[in-house]
Structure formats: structure tokens, C-alpha cells
Design a protein around this motif. Structure first.
Motif: not given
Length: 596
Positions: A287-288, A438-440
């Protein structure tokens, strides 16, 4: 692999140069040799407020034209204006010829310049300017006329630019007699150069009969009554002056040294403590590099900040090398404006690269906002403040022709270069991240109080401000106190330390947030170091309360308007430094981990 401790531990020592600091600068103009009896021209500049002798506080920030009608100064038969640079005009310089007649090595005593009738309403205006500690500014051979001052802290004498319009010891009295001492250096036989100008002003209430007699031995200093202008009746004012020529050993190349004085030498230091290592940052690898909210605005700010960074860095290089001599009035502002326009290409390139890195697709909007958003905001504030100066009939009001020249530089140089920079920025391949996103989105756990957005930003902004607040004091004195700023070598050192401080503080707090599994670092990095701009504005409020005694609305608006502009530009500049330092740090540490 955890980030090396060199990223986390910081210990910075800032030493302020003592009062005997040597300043390097190039003379800036070619010396002029005079022969005995040659005329030495006297030029007059705008009247500016100066620090009060007792309180060391300013009471106004509005300059006035020397020949502004209510002053009733003596005018020459043929009034000529002097060519000025763009920076000189923006800073309020309005230089004209004068009625004074000076001849090399020819002394004069009690010479009558002219007499003027001052009506009551103008007397009231003059008295108010005297209460506000306004100073008269002359230029003789390009050297400012100065008054001798004593630094109470270092007990050294120095030349303070300008001399008092009047005396307010008991009640305001107008200084109408000037004791002019000109120092000259002998080059060759019958060749002399001006190396110093000292003026002692006096208030003299003359009797008209003193000048009706052709007495070569009359002495203006024999008059002891002060000239207090009546605000109910007309006043007759006689302007007189003495001239004394004094030989000096000061070389022409070092004649500015007596003007370049360091106030309040002090030492400031600070350090960051060691921190414990943590590995929570590895958990947010997916996510970064997620695009932040308002990526368009962030990329535009980063482009403008990069433009300001390069402008500042290159200007300081020129200043350190000695190209911005104090004899070239307004040269610093002129050079900064020119470099800002030229580095429009940097703004376009950086903004485009960042916007493309986060998959932005509105490239036309990005190009347009980069070229116009931040410059338009600064220019709009500038125009509003200029209207206030126009309403106050101040010489600091920028003429319409100069405004058009600035607009021309903006649209003909900065905007096209910004477009060119954006073109090359969008043509470059997208900057690839070292890990996939990531997608989520990952859920962010609750944060401790000091890692929440506002507290962490306020903490982060303190240290960059601490790196420059002493130098900021000297800069504020230079801007508002009519003092010469010349420690460009130290300013360059402070700028380097500021860059390092912004980078390391932002990296440190970013690392804390990542360890707490908070991956919203983009805006946080920008705002953390950018928060130092808020502290600069708070400092300007303190400076206003402790160093100024301004009561007029116009002066207050001008002061806080320009303080706001300075704080805003510093916010964007330091925020950009913090963001790119943080980006480099994050890319480096996430390149070192292996993700399945």
C-alpha cells in the motif's frame, strides 16, 4: 532490512558568524576617479522608516518618494530620474537628482540650499513621519549616505544607512541642516575616490536675516533653537548644509565594509535522539505506493517547490561568488525573479513526472495548473498589496509599466518553459515502484496521539524552522529595517542545513508512521516539513509585536501580506524538500525487501 541509523540519527550544529565576520563581494560597479574641484553628484532616494533609537522598533513599512509634495524638499532646476533595475523598483527605490552641489575637496559652510513654505496640513504629515522614525536616503557616488551608530551589544561603531528626517526627543522637530562628511581615498596625484559618506542632521530654526547678509563666515551651528513645525500656521523652512572632505586610508574596494555589520551574534544548536528499530514498515509494502488523494494538487505544489528550490540555490551561488554587490541596488531581487522565470521548465518537468508516476491522466490540466496556479496566487496578493501602497501614495507602489513587464516575463518566458518542461516530463517513461500495489487497501490501525496528522506535522515543522530562525531575524531586519544583508556565505550554509534538516526530520517521522502501519505518507511528508512555513508566519507575528510599532492599517496589511507570501513560498519549498527526501528513502528501503 531496517533502514540504517544514519537516516534516523541527526546532530546539526549551526554557528552564527561573529560580528567580525568577513564578507566577500565584488564591487559591482567600476570606480570613478575625481579631480579636485570636480562635481560629485548627490542623488536622493525614497524616505523609509527605520528602527526607533530607544525601542529598536519599526512604526511603519511604507516608503515615500523624496519629492512627494507634502515634504517640500528642495528640487533641482532640472529633475532627472535614474535608471533602476526591476528588483530596485519592486523594493521601492525611486532615485532622482538633487539640488545639492558638491565639489571634490571643496569644503562648504552654512550653505543655503533653498527655503520652503510648509502649510499646516503638510506640517502635520511631516510631524507624523518624524514620529514614525522616517529616514532620508541619499546616494553619493553610488554609496548611501549614513549616520554613525553604536552597537550596544558589541560596542562597535557602524554606518547605518540613512539619517533621521527629524528629532522627536520632546516634540517632533524637522532636521533642516545637514553636516556632510565625505571620506575620500587618494589614488594618484590629483585623483580621488569617494569611500565614505556620513551625515549628521540637525534641527535649526533660522531667522531669515541670517541669509540676507553676504557673510562668508556665518555659522549655522550657532542657531540653537529647534525647528518645530506648527500644525496651525504656515512655516518657513530654510534648508542648509555643511560639507567637509576628509582623507581616508580605506580602499575603494572595501568601502562597503563599514555598512556590513552583524547584529546579535549567537550560537544555536539542536539534535535528534536515537530511536529504536521497528519492522512494522514491511507490512505495508502493498500500500505504500498507493496514489494519494488530490494527486493533481500535490504534483503542482511539488513542481512549484522544485522551481523555488533551484531559484534559491542558484541565486545563493551567485551571491556567494560575489556577483550581487550591495552597490547594485535591487540586484538580488532582480536575479531571483529572472531565475524563477527561467526555472519554470523545472516546475513543469517535476510536476509531470510525479503526476505520471501516480497514473494521472489529465495531463493538460496538470500543465496548465503548474504554469498558473502558484504564480497567480502570489501575483494576486502582490497586486492587492500594491493597491494599498497606491492608496497611501507611497513610492513603494509598483508602476503599471513594471507590472506589465513582470506579466510579460511570466507569459513569455516562464509559461513556455513550463510547457516545455512538462512535455519532456510526460515523454519520459513512468517511474516504476519497487513493489506492487495491492488492489484492496489495507486497514490502518489507530495511531498514538503524537503520530496523528496535526501533532506530527507541528512537531516536524519545528526543527526546519529552528535551523533558520536566527538567520530569519537578520533577513527580517534587512527587509523591514532598511539594513544591508550581506552574509550570503552563511545564508548558503543555512540553506544547506535547512535542506538536510527537512529531509531527515521528514524521513524520521515517515519511518515512525510506516512502523505504525500508516502508509499515507505522500501528503504527510509534504506537510511535515512544510509546516515550518506556519512557524515563520507565527514568528512574523512575534516580530510585529516586539520589533514594530505600526498603527496604520496600510502598513499592517503590507507587513502581514508580504509575511504571508514569504511563509507560503517557504511552505512549498520545504514541503517539496521533505517529499522527495521521503520518496527516495521509501524507494530505497522497499527495494531491499523480498516480497512473494
Amino acid at each position: 532490512m531496517a533502514p540504517p541509523r544514519s537516516f534516523i540519527i541527526t546532530c546539526i550544529l549551526i554557528l552564527t558568524i561573529s560580528a567580525n565576520t568577513f564578507a566577500f563581494y565584488l564591487p559591482g560597479v567600476a570606480p570613478r576617479d575625481y579631480r579636485e574641484g570636480d562635481e560629485v553628484e548627490v542623488h536622493v532616494n525614497s524616505l523609509t522608516p527605520m528602527m526607533g533609537p530607544a525601542t529598536q522598533q519599526l512604526k511603519s513599512v511604507i516608503p515615500y518618494d523624496y519629492y512627494y509634495k507634502p515634504f517640500h524638499f528642495c528640487q533641482p532646476k532640472e529633475l532627472k530620474s535614474q535608471p533602476e533595475s526591476l528588483g530596485s523598483i519592486l523594493f521601492g527605490d525611486r532615485i532622482f537628482s538633487s539640488a545639492y552641489v558638491l565639489k571634490m575637496k571643496v569644503d562648504e559652510k552654512c550653505k543655503l540650499l533653498c527655503n520652503q513654505t510648509v502649510p499646516p496640513e503638510d506640517a502635520k504629515f511631516i510631524n507624523q513621519r518624524i514620529r514614525e522614525n522616517y529616514a532620508i536616503n541619499w546616494l553619493i557616488d553610488g554609496l548611501p549616505a549614513a549616520s554613525k551608530k553604536l552597537d550596544a551589544k558589541t560596542h562597535t561603531n557602524f554606518n547605518s544607512i540613512g539619517f533621521e528626517l527629524g528629532d522627536q526627543t520632546a516634540e517632533p522637530s524637522l532636521n533642516n541642516h545637514y553636516d556632510i562628511t565625505i571620506q575620500y581615498h587618494t589614488q594618484d596625484k590629483n585623483k580621488y575616490r569617494v569611500v565614505g559618506v556620513i551625515v549628521k542632521p540637525f534641527s535649526r530654526k533660522y531667522d531669515a536675516t541670517l541669509f540676507s547678509q553676504k557673510d562668508e563666515n556665518k555659522d549655522c551651528n550657532s542657531v540653537i533653537n529647534r525647528l518645530v513645525l506648527s500644525e496651525t500656521n504656515s512655516n518657513e523652512v530654510f534648508y542648509t548644509y555643511d560639507i567637509s572632505w576628509v582623507s581616508s586610508s580605506t580602499a575603494w574596494a572595501t568601502r562597503w565594509d563599514s555598512y556590513l555589520h552583524t547584529f546579535d551574534p549567537r550560537i544555536h544548536w539542536f539534535s535528534l535522539e536515537d530511536v529504536q528499530e521497528d519492522f512494522g514498515w514491511k507490512l505495508v509494502h502493498g500500500d505504500v505506493f498507493r496514489p494519494p488523494v488530490n494527486v493533481m494538487l500535490l504534483s503542482v505544489f511539488l513542481g512549484s517547490g522544485a522551481q523555488l528550490f533551484f531559484m534559491t540555490a542558484v541565486t545563493l551561488v551567485f551571491a556567494v561568488l560575489g556577483f550581487l554587490s550591495p552597490s547594485n541596488r535591487g540586484s538580488l531581487a532582480t536575479v531571483m525573479i529572472i531565475f524563477y522565470m527561467l526555472f519554470g521548465s523545472v516546475a513543469g518537468y517535476v510536476s509531470a513526472r510525479v503526476y505520471k508516476m501516480f497514473n494521472g491522466d489529465s495531463w493538460k490540466k496538470n500543465v496548465f495548473l503548474t504554469a498558473f496556479l502558484f504564480p497567480s496566487l502570489i501575483f494576486a496578493i502582490f497586486v492587492v498589496l500594491n493597491f494599498f501602497l497606491v492608496s497611501a501614495k507611497s513610492s513603494g507602489a509598483v508602476p503599471a509599466t513594471t507590472l506589465l513587464a513582470i506579466i510579460g516575463l511570466w507569459f513569455l518566458i516562464s509559461v513556455p518553459l513550463c510547457f516545455i518542461g512538462s512535455f519532456f516530463g510526460f515523454r519520459k517513461p513512468k517511474i516504476e515502484h519497487p513493489v506492487r500495489t495491492n488492489q484492496i487497501p489495507r486497514q490502518i490501525p489507530d495511531q498514538v496521539f503524537y503520530l496523528r496528522p496535526i501533532p506530527s506535522m507541528l512537531m516536524g515543522g519545528v526543527l526546519p524552522f529552528g535551523a533558520i530562525f536566527i538567520e530569519l531575524y537578520f533577513i527580517m531586519n534587512s527587509i523591514w529595517g532598511n539594513k544591508v544583508y550581506y552574509l550570503f556565505g552563511f545564508a548558503a550554509l543555512v540553506f544547506i542545513i535547512l535542506t538536510i534538516t527537512c529531509s531527515e526530520v521528514t524521513i524520521l517521522l515517515c519511518y515512525f508512521h510506516l512502523c505504525a502501519e500508516d502508509y499515507h505518507w505522500s501528503w504527510r511528508a509534504f506537510l511535515t516539513s512544510g509546516a515550518s512555513g506556519l512557524y515563520i508566519f507565527i514568528y512574523s507575528i512575534m516580530y510585529f509585536a516586539t520589533r514594530l510599532q505600526i498603527t496604520s492599517l496600510t502598513s499592517t496589511v503590507i507587513y502581514f501580506g508580504w509575511s504571508g507570501v514569504m511563509s507560503l513560498m517557504f511552505f512549498v519549498l520545504t514541503g517539496t524538500i521533505g517529499y522527495f527526501a521521503c520518496l527516495a528513502f521509501i524507494r530505497r528501503i522497499f527495494m531491499s525487501i523480498k516480497v512473494d
